[in-house]
Structure formats: structure tokens, C-alpha cells
Design a protein around this motif. Sequence first.
Motif, PDB file in Angstrom:
ATOM      1  N   ILE A  40      26.231 129.938  80.557  1.00 32.34           N
ATOM      2  CA  ILE A  40      25.278 130.030  79.456  1.00 32.34           C
ATOM      3  C   ILE A  40      25.892 129.312  78.262  1.00 32.34           C
ATOM      4  CG2 ILE A  40      24.149 131.605  77.848  1.00 32.34           C
ATOM      5  CD1 ILE A  40      24.071 133.670  80.092  1.00 32.34           C
ATOM      6  N   GLN A  41      25.059 128.565  77.540  1.00 32.73           N
ATOM      7  CA  GLN A  41      25.534 127.852  76.356  1.00 32.73           C
ATOM      8  C   GLN A  41      24.754 128.300  75.127  1.00 32.73           C
ATOM      9  OE1 GLN A  41      24.967 123.672  77.202  1.00 32.73           O
ATOM     10  NE2 GLN A  41      26.906 123.530  78.311  1.00 32.73           N
ATOM     11  N   GLU A  74      25.755 121.157  68.191  1.00 33.56           N
ATOM     12  CA  GLU A  74      27.013 121.808  68.592  1.00 33.56           C
ATOM     13  C   GLU A  74      26.745 122.616  69.853  1.00 33.56           C
ATOM     14  OE1 GLU A  74      27.923 124.235  65.234  1.00 33.56           O
ATOM     15  OE2 GLU A  74      28.475 122.535  63.973  1.00 33.56           O
ATOM     16  N   VAL A  75      27.593 122.459  70.856  1.00 30.67           N
ATOM     17  CA  VAL A  75      27.448 123.159  72.129  1.00 30.67           C
ATOM     18  C   VAL A  75      28.631 124.109  72.280  1.00 30.67           C
ATOM     19  CG1 VAL A  75      27.262 122.918  74.627  1.00 30.67           C
ATOM     20  CG2 VAL A  75      26.292 121.151  73.128  1.00 30.67           C
ATOM     21  N   TYR A  76      28.331 125.395  72.422  1.00 31.75           N
ATOM     22  CA  TYR A  76      29.367 126.414  72.568  1.00 31.75           C
ATOM     23  C   TYR A  76      29.306 127.024  73.964  1.00 31.75           C
ATOM     24  CZ  TYR A  76      29.921 126.314  67.497  1.00 31.75           C
ATOM     25  OH  TYR A  76      30.160 125.914  66.215  1.00 31.75           O
ATOM     26  N   LYS A  77      30.480 127.265  74.527  1.00 28.97           N
ATOM     27  CA  LYS A  77      30.613 127.990  75.794  1.00 28.97           C
ATOM     28  C   LYS A  77      31.531 129.173  75.535  1.00 28.97           C
ATOM     29  CE  LYS A  77      30.224 123.909  78.717  1.00 28.97           C
ATOM     30  NZ  LYS A  77      30.892 123.084  79.728  1.00 28.97           N
ATOM     31  N   LYS A  78      31.324 130.231  76.293  1.00 30.07           N
ATOM     32  CA  LYS A  78      32.163 131.409  76.129  1.00 30.07           C
ATOM     33  C   LYS A  78      33.370 131.303  77.050  1.00 30.07           C
ATOM     34  CE  LYS A  78      31.691 136.176  75.023  1.00 30.07           C
ATOM     35  NZ  LYS A  78      30.754 137.210  74.661  1.00 30.07           N
ATOM     36  N   ARG A  79      34.553 131.340  76.470  1.00 33.27           N
ATOM     37  CA  ARG A  79      35.799 131.283  77.239  1.00 33.27           C
ATOM     38  C   ARG A  79      36.702 132.413  76.775  1.00 33.27           C
ATOM     39  NH1 ARG A  79      36.949 124.869  76.691  1.00 33.27           N
ATOM     40  NH2 ARG A  79      35.072 124.224  77.770  1.00 33.27           N
ATOM     41  N   PHE A  80      37.130 133.202  77.723  1.00 26.27           N
ATOM     42  CA  PHE A  80      38.033 134.315  77.438  1.00 26.27           C
ATOM     43  C   PHE A  80      37.468 135.238  76.370  1.00 26.27           C
ATOM     44  CE2 PHE A  80      40.693 130.603  78.593  1.00 26.27           C
ATOM     45  CZ  PHE A  80      41.068 131.037  79.858  1.00 26.27           C
ATOM     46  N   GLY A  81      36.154 135.442  76.409  1.00 31.91           N
ATOM     47  CA  GLY A  81      35.508 136.365  75.484  1.00 31.91           C
ATOM     48  C   GLY A  81      35.253 135.801  74.100  1.00 31.91           C
TER      49      GLY A  81
END
Length: 122
Positions: A40-41, A74-81
Motif C-alpha cells: 500500500i502506498q 511524493e510516494v510513501y511506503k511503510k517500512r518497519f512501521g
Amino acid sequence: MASFIDNWFLPVVSLPMLNSLPTEYTNRILCYYTNTSQQIQLIRITDIPNWYFERILFPQQRLLFEAIPHAHLEVYKKRFGVADLAATILCDFLQVQQETETPSPLYQSDRGYQVSRSAAKP
């Protein structure tokens, strides 16, 4: 208090064009973005004065939106919370290009010159 970006996996209803670009921007372009990842982004545009655009995109989801050419998606991804900025894309690069009609293929006529099929008479 946690910010929205920290909790962006919570269910959110994304209503298309709920927050339309202000009318003062006459150099609008239609943009297209696809989440090609398996995550999910969160995408957003924050560098247009008096306007804020934010959407959640599921894997393989596509989105059409209006922006101005010099804005950045801006594109955000969830990494390590944590929501991590994965990419920044110039909206001009995402602009939908109008497809031009391609001319009909040419073929040899009985007079020896090239004619398009649409111009040839049966």
C-alpha cells in the motif's frame, strides 16, 4: 498524538477529486500514476500553495488526478512501521499524453506512388 502519516494503514475513503485544484491555476495537467508495488502506498502533493492532495493506493491501483506541471508527487511506503519517502516524481512527467491518430499504412498504387488506404478509392 500520532500523525496521520504514522497511521495511514487505517481504512480511509479516497473520494476522487474531493479537493479539486483551486481555479487560480490555469496551467492544469491531467496526471496518471499506478502503484506497481506489492505494498500500500500513500501519495501526496504538498508543494502547491493553498492546496493539499493525499490518497491511499493499493497494489496495482491506478489514479488520474489534476496538478500543475512543476508540482511533485511524493510516494510513501511503510517500512518497519514508519512511513518512508520512496520517491518524488515531477507531475509533468506523469502527464497524460493525448494519443494522436496514426496515419493509415501506405501501399503501392497501380500508378506507382504511395497512397494512404483511407484516400484510396475501391
